[in-house]
Design a protein around this motif. Structure first.
Motif, PDB file in Angstrom:
ATOM      1  N   GLU A 236       6.967   5.777   6.906  1.00 34.43           N
ATOM      2  CA  GLU A 236       6.461   6.690   7.140  1.00 34.43           C
ATOM      3  C   GLU A 236       8.121   7.434   6.892  1.00 34.43           C
ATOM      4  O   GLU A 236       8.694   7.566   7.704  1.00 34.43           O
ATOM      5  CB  GLU A 236       5.868   7.047   8.334  1.00 34.43           C
ATOM      6  CG  GLU A 236       5.082   8.305   7.865  1.00 34.43           C
ATOM      7  CD  GLU A 236       4.143   8.497   9.771  1.00 34.43           C
ATOM      8  OE1 GLU A 236       4.760   7.765  10.787  1.00 34.43           O
ATOM      9  OE2 GLU A 236       2.992   9.329   9.804  1.00 34.43           O
TER      10      GLU A 236
ATOM     11  N   THR B 199       6.356  -1.043   7.408  1.00 33.37           N
ATOM     12  CA  THR B 199       5.512  -0.082   7.336  1.00 33.37           C
ATOM     13  C   THR B 199       6.583   1.092   7.551  1.00 33.37           C
ATOM     14  O   THR B 199       7.394   1.526   8.616  1.00 33.37           O
ATOM     15  CB  THR B 199       4.263   0.736   7.937  1.00 33.37           C
ATOM     16  OG1 THR B 199       3.291  -0.301   6.964  1.00 33.37           O
ATOM     17  CG2 THR B 199       3.524   2.089   7.061  1.00 33.37           C
TER      18      THR B 199
ATOM     19  N   ARG C 239       0.682  -1.215   0.095  1.00 32.12           N
ATOM     20  CA  ARG C 239       0.262   0.214  -0.024  1.00 32.12           C
ATOM     21  C   ARG C 239       0.594   1.697   0.142  1.00 32.12           C
ATOM     22  O   ARG C 239       2.047   1.389   0.963  1.00 32.12           O
ATOM     23  CB  ARG C 239      -1.234  -0.083   1.240  1.00 32.12           C
ATOM     24  CG  ARG C 239      -2.221   0.834   1.353  1.00 32.12           C
ATOM     25  CD  ARG C 239      -2.188   0.610   2.845  1.00 32.12           C
ATOM     26  NE  ARG C 239      -4.176   2.012   2.886  1.00 32.12           N
ATOM     27  CZ  ARG C 239      -4.543   2.254   4.403  1.00 32.12           C
ATOM     28  NH1 ARG C 239      -4.294   1.190   4.999  1.00 32.12           N
ATOM     29  NH2 ARG C 239      -4.477   3.427   4.432  1.00 32.12           N
TER      30      ARG C 239
ATOM     31  N   CYS D 225       4.731  -3.175  11.420  1.00 28.42           N
ATOM     32  CA  CYS D 225       3.333  -3.658  11.195  1.00 28.42           C
ATOM     33  C   CYS D 225       2.657  -2.799  10.081  1.00 28.42           C
ATOM     34  O   CYS D 225       3.382  -2.326   9.275  1.00 28.42           O
ATOM     35  CB  CYS D 225       2.981  -3.040  12.281  1.00 28.42           C
ATOM     36  SG  CYS D 225       2.633  -0.991  12.198  1.00 28.42           S
ATOM     37  N   ALA D 226       1.856  -3.480   9.413  1.00 34.66           N
ATOM     38  CA  ALA D 226       1.060  -3.180   8.778  1.00 34.66           C
ATOM     39  C   ALA D 226       0.455  -0.874   8.981  1.00 34.66           C
ATOM     40  O   ALA D 226       0.778  -0.563   9.910  1.00 34.66           O
ATOM     41  CB  ALA D 226       0.056  -3.229   8.183  1.00 34.66           C
ATOM     42  N   ILE D 227       0.303  -0.136   8.393  1.00 30.69           N
ATOM     43  CA  ILE D 227      -0.114   0.834   7.746  1.00 30.69           C
ATOM     44  C   ILE D 227      -1.354   1.071   9.216  1.00 30.69           C
ATOM     45  O   ILE D 227      -1.205   2.485   9.162  1.00 30.69           O
ATOM     46  CB  ILE D 227      -0.173   1.301   6.174  1.00 30.69           C
ATOM     47  CG1 ILE D 227       0.768   1.663   5.941  1.00 30.69           C
ATOM     48  CG2 ILE D 227      -1.528   2.916   6.932  1.00 30.69           C
ATOM     49  CD1 ILE D 227       0.386   2.396   4.148  1.00 30.69           C
ATOM     50  N   GLU D 228      -2.421   0.121   8.729  1.00 29.43           N
ATOM     51  CA  GLU D 228      -3.438   0.111   9.767  1.00 29.43           C
ATOM     52  C   GLU D 228      -3.215   0.651  11.200  1.00 29.43           C
ATOM     53  O   GLU D 228      -3.209   1.541  12.225  1.00 29.43           O
ATOM     54  CB  GLU D 228      -4.620  -0.431   9.747  1.00 29.43           C
ATOM     55  CG  GLU D 228      -5.043  -0.451   8.000  1.00 29.43           C
ATOM     56  CD  GLU D 228      -4.249  -1.453   7.317  1.00 29.43           C
ATOM     57  OE1 GLU D 228      -3.970  -0.757   6.163  1.00 29.43           O
ATOM     58  OE2 GLU D 228      -3.803  -2.781   7.926  1.00 29.43           O
ATOM     59  N   ALA D 229      -1.901  -0.413  11.381  1.00 29.46           N
ATOM     60  CA  ALA D 229      -1.500  -0.133  12.841  1.00 29.46           C
ATOM     61  C   ALA D 229      -0.330   0.558  13.029  1.00 29.46           C
ATOM     62  O   ALA D 229       0.142   0.722  14.442  1.00 29.46           O
ATOM     63  CB  ALA D 229      -0.961  -1.573  13.084  1.00 29.46           C
TER      64      ALA D 229
ATOM     65  N   ASP E  73      -4.405   7.326  -1.532  1.00 28.64           N
ATOM     66  CA  ASP E  73      -3.753   5.880  -0.653  1.00 28.64           C
ATOM     67  C   ASP E  73      -4.433   5.101  -2.340  1.00 28.64           C
ATOM     68  O   ASP E  73      -5.750   4.965  -2.583  1.00 28.64           O
ATOM     69  CB  ASP E  73      -5.226   5.860   0.057  1.00 28.64           C
ATOM     70  CG  ASP E  73      -5.293   4.258   1.149  1.00 28.64           C
ATOM     71  OD1 ASP E  73      -5.462   5.138   1.876  1.00 28.64           O
ATOM     72  OD2 ASP E  73      -4.274   3.869   0.960  1.00 28.64           O
TER      73      ASP E  73
ATOM     74  N   SER F  86      -4.058   0.637  -2.605  1.00 29.38           N
ATOM     75  CA  SER F  86      -3.214  -1.270  -2.222  1.00 29.38           C
ATOM     76  C   SER F  86      -3.482  -1.329  -3.918  1.00 29.38           C
ATOM     77  O   SER F  86      -3.177  -0.820  -5.208  1.00 29.38           O
ATOM     78  CB  SER F  86      -4.777  -1.802  -2.614  1.00 29.38           C
ATOM     79  OG  SER F  86      -5.080  -0.931  -0.509  1.00 29.38           O
TER      80      SER F  86
ATOM     81  N   GLN G 284       3.823   0.847   2.826  1.00 27.13           N
ATOM     82  CA  GLN G 284       3.615  -0.701   3.957  1.00 27.13           C
ATOM     83  C   GLN G 284       4.257  -1.980   2.645  1.00 27.13           C
ATOM     84  O   GLN G 284       3.882  -1.747   1.215  1.00 27.13           O
ATOM     85  CB  GLN G 284       2.860  -1.109   3.776  1.00 27.13           C
ATOM     86  CG  GLN G 284       2.459  -2.004   5.298  1.00 27.13           C
ATOM     87  CD  GLN G 284       0.828  -3.232   4.832  1.00 27.13           C
ATOM     88  OE1 GLN G 284       0.076  -2.130   5.362  1.00 27.13           O
ATOM     89  NE2 GLN G 284       0.747  -4.045   4.905  1.00 27.13           N
TER      90      GLN G 284
END
Lengths: 217, 695
Positions: free
Chosen positions: B128, B126, B52, B143-147, B68, B70, B117
């Protein structure tokens, strides 16, 4: 109907001619109208066969040449050649059916017709089972005169006259039983089923001619 | 297998035993970080999969944007006009993965935040990147972006350099990469500085811009990237020794200059001039390449034979066609003859049949005449004489006196039978006429048949002659082709090796001449020179070793590459050759040898893809090599790409999706809208209308 008619009339004059040509002279002061006698039906049947199957006749003639050096090779060769050149096996063969003892066709009606018109006379003996035997065929004087007049006037008779005389010359002294034996040597004759037509042997006759005379028919 | 350094050093020492001790040789040959054991071809069996990407920022008009997207395995595509943001997305990916930033000044003012990610094998990361402030800041999470909002980063960065170094260490660790040693001249120093290949360089095996497609040349960094990705044994140590040797040689040169020494080994200018002339002469000869001339002659002969073969084949084809026509006609004539004979035979039979009938009818008529007017004189039933008065009654009444039936008069009508005879005779005549006609027809057909037979025999003889010619021509062509192949094989590979060697000799001689021309005299410190020689000998030995141990892998790779080239729509390539020393790739089309630059532009991208796909296939199939299995194609068709090229690319991408879709990630950015048709999954396509921006 037409076919039956033609056959009937042809049978009548052919049997009459056989009796005329092949009967022996006969004289009985009690029956002065009877002038010729031909014994046995078997003999008539076999002579009829030789007239009706030119290829068998030719075969017998060639065999005769092979077996009897005294026979006239040239004459017989010419006879056979003429018969085949005239296409007689194709044109003149008149099929006969085989019965218990060989080629056989019922003669009763033919003889009855001839008798009814005073041309021949028929006699026979009957046995204890009422079966006829020792059949005798007599030529009447009327019949003889009629035939002799016909031979002079009717064209068709010429062929029969020549054929009967030729048969008489080479086979006339053979009894009916001897002829039967001769004919039974052919497989086509021997192997034909009862009440089946006896097959023609033109091809075998041609082969025999070639073997004997080194020529083709 | 652990490298036997002592044995290696002992072997090299044999040539330098007069000048150097074994320990001195070992010291010269020593590589840090266990350099001799760095290179192993075994794959780490890992792939890099992007999951992502998020881009955030503010455009020049003050409008905030968040992009954004995926990402998935297999082939994905961005379709948009040029200069609408596709390359920016790819540059953002590169920046996130390598720390190498190449945005345009305008985009730099827009972008505030990049989040990417990705997974390497089972591990999810991930990164940033914050570009908003004066100083670059970045974080990396496991971890993944959501986390990430709730998670602590595993590392924080201030400054691109530390970030780039960390990412390099990460990928080198994950994929067993190592920096290939290299040196280059750097201003203002006269010494050579280290220029080891970095993760940024290896990333060129992932990201391909349209302008990069011509880069697969010998001496280029990409050759080294290829070597590293393949990971044959001794690769690291070969380059490390090369770098050290270059430094030593450079030092020796400087030493001579600075100390004004004369290398006692230095040959006189006259000798060197003579040697240079010889080398130049050899080079000229090679360029003229008598082999090439011989090849040209044979090729001409081959061309002539092929033309002859073609003529014979054409003649054979025409002869076959003519033969077929004649045979068809002949068959038809035979059939007609058969039918005609049948008609004739049938007619003969009919004639005989009618003759028989004529005989029958005539005999019937005659017997009728004979038996006509006969009277019954005796009763056939009782043998008594018939009364003459009854005869009279019968004649008058026409009723039979014996059976009382009416007597049939028509049976005695001979005219009917005469008519039948006449009809039969007419039929005989008709048939005879027909036979006559048919016999004439048969005669004509026989004549025609004879002519046909003659023609057919003649053509068949000609056909046999042509077949013999064709067979002979084919055999001759085969023999000539074998000769040519042998000649080229002997000449081709040797040609490039010979040219390379001569060029190196020329450079060396010219260099020596330059020194000799300066006429400096001094004592030399030979140990520096010897150091360079030891390193060169060591490098040469390891090159030979690598060629031996890597032979099978290279052979397998070449075979896989050829299959890939064909699968990617390049069937004209018949062989791939890889130089085991410098990994330059040669492409054969029949007998013609091509470097990468000789390949047409439309095929270069596919040739490049064939290389990387083959490396991936080698990894998947045999567990060798270590490509990260991610490929990004930025504008693969260029603006002026021809249709043939576009079609080839379509098929290429379809082939990748079909055969590697679950194991490879390919991301394509293009303005060629017709390419979008190959993507069937809507999640894998990012489509923008004409004039529309990606973000």
């Amino acid at each position: 109907m037409d076919k039956n008619n033609t056959k009937r009339y042809r049978d009548r004059f052919r049997i009459l001619l056989i009796i005329y040509f092949f009967s022996e002279s006969f004289y009985d002061p009690t029956r002065p109208q009877l002038v010729g006698l031909l014994k046995s039906e078997v003999r008539i049947q076999k002579l009829d066969f030789l007239i009706r199957y030119p290829s068998y006749l030719c075969y017998e003639l060639i065999l005769m040449v092979q077996e009897d050096p005294k026979q006239d090779r040239t004459s017989i060769k010419r006879i056979v050649k003429d018969i085949f050149d005239s296409q007689e096996p194709e044109l003149r063969t008149n099929d006969m059916k085989k019965f218990l003892y060989g080629a056989w066709e019922k003669l009763d009606k033919t003889v009855a017709f001839l008798m009814a018109h005073g041309l021949v006379y028929f006699d026979s003996k009957r046995g204890s089972t009422l079966k006829q035997y020792q059949k005798e065929y007599y030529l009447t004087q009327y019949g003889k005169n009629k035939v002799e007049a016909g031979l002079k006037a009717i064209n068709s008779f010429k062929w029969y006259e020549q054929r009967c005389e030729m048969i008489k010359k080479y086979f006339g002294d053979l009894k009916g039983s001897d002829l039967k034996a001769l004919q039974y040597e052919h497989e086509s004759y021997k192997d034909a089923l009862i009440n089946d037509y006896i097959r023609d042997i033109a091809l075998q006759t041609k082969q025999l001619f070639t073997e004997e005379f080194n020529e083709s028919l | 297998m652990i490298f036997k350094f002592d044995e290696f050093a002992k072997y090299i020492h044999k040539s330098f035993s007069k000048d150097l001790s074994l320990d001195e040789v070992k010291e010269i040959l020593h590589l840090e970080d266990d350099g001799y054991n760095k290179s192993i071809p075994d794959s780490p069996q890992k792939r890099l999969l992007l999951n992502r990407i998020i881009l955030q920022g503010t455009k020049f008009d003050g409008v905030d944007f968040t992009y954004d997207k995926s990402l998935f395995s297999g082939v994905s595509m961005w379709v948009a006009d040029n200069f609408k943001g596709k390359s920016t997305v790819f540059k953002a990916i590169r920046f996130a993965l390598t720390g190498n930033e190449k945005f345009t000044p305008l985009i730099k003012t827009w972008l505030k935040r990049i989040v990417l990610q990705f997974t390497i094998h089972d591990a999810t990361y991930t990164v940033e990147l914050n570009l908003a402030g004066a100083q670059f800041r970045a974080s990396i999470f496991d971890c993944a972006i959501e986390a990430i909002a709730a998670a602590d980063p595993i590392h924080l960065f201030r400054g691109k350099d530390s970030y780039a170094k960390y990412m390099q260490d990460l990928f080198f660790e994950e994929f067993d990469y190592y920096p290939i040693k290299r040196v280059q001249a750097s201003q203002p120093s006269i010494n050579l500085s280290d220029a080891d290949l970095t993760w940024k360089t290896y990333y060129t095996s992932i990201y391909h811009q349209s302008k990069d497609y011509g880069d697969l040349e010998i001496g280029n960094q990409h050759s080294m990237v290829f070597q590293m990705l393949l990971g044959l044994e001794y690769t690291y140590s070969i380059h490390a020794l090369d770098a050290k040797a270059k430094k030593a040689e450079r030092e020796w040169t400087i030493n001579i200059e600075q100390n004004k020494v004369v290398d006692p080994d230095l040959e006189s200018l006259a000798t060197l001039s003579e040697k240079l002339s010889m080398v130049k002469g050899e080079l000229d000869k090679l360029h003229q390449n008598s082999n090439k001339q011989a090849t040209a002659v044979i090729q001409e002969s081959l061309k002539h034979l092929s033309e002859l073969l073609e003529i014979n084949r054409k003649a054979q084809f025409e002869t076959d066609a003519m033969l077929y026509r004649l045979q068809t006609t002949a068959t038809s004539i035979e059939r007609q003859k058969e039918n005609t004979r049948e008609v004739i035979n049938q007619s003969f039979k009919e004639i005989q049949k009618h003759k028989r009938l004529i005989t029958e009818y005539q005999e019937y008529i005659d017997s009728g005449i004979f038996f006509n007017n006969l009277e019954v004189t005796e009763c056939p039933h009782c043998d008594h004489e018939v009364d003459k008065s009854k005869l009279k009654i019968e004649k008058e009444s026409n009723i039979c006196m014996l059976c009382d039936h009416e007597m049939d008069e028509t049976a005695e009508d001979t005219s009917v039978w005469q008519e039948r005879i006449d009809e039969a005779q007419q039929e005989i005549f008709r048939r005879q006429t027909l036979i006559g006609n048919k016999e004439q027809i048969l005669k004509d057909l026989e004549k025609e048949s004879t002519i046909q037979s003659t023609d057919i025999s003649s053509l068949e003889a000609k056909k046999i002659g042509l077949e013999v010619n064709i067979r002979e021509s084919s055999q001759n062509i085969k023999l000539v082709e074998e000769d040519l192949a042998q000649l080229i094989q002997e000449g081709g590979a040797k040609y490039f090796e010979a040219v390379e060697k001569l060029l190196q000799d020329k450079i060396q001689i010219e260099h020596k001449m330059a020194i000799a021309e300066k006429m400096v005299v001094s004592q030399a410190d030979m140990s520096i020179k010897r150091r360079g020689e030891v390193l060169r000998n060591g490098q040469a030995l390891l090159l030979r070793k690598r060629s031996e141990v890597g032979l099978k892998i290279l052979t397998d790779l070449k075979e896989i590459m050829l299959v890939q080239l064909h699968a990617l729509g390049l069937p004209s390539y018949t062989k791939v050759q890889i130089n085991p020393k410098n990994f330059v790739i040669y492409y054969y089309q029949g007998h013609v040898l091509n470097n990468f630059s000789d390949i047409s532009e439309g095929e270069q991208l596919r040739a490049k893809l064939a290389l990387y796909l083959s490396l991936i296939q080698l990894d998947l199939g045999q567990g060798l090599g270590r490509h990260p299995r991610l490929i990004i194609l930025d504008s693969p068709t260029k603006e002026e790409g021809d249709q043939h090229f576009v079609d080839g690319l379509k098929n290429t991408l379809l082939h990748i999706e079909k055969n590697f879709g679950t194991q490879v990630q390919v991301i394509v950015g293009t303005a060629k809208r017709e390419l979008q048709t190959i993507i069937s999954d809507p999640e894998k396509i990012e489509y923008r209308e004409i004039g529309e921006f990606v973000f």
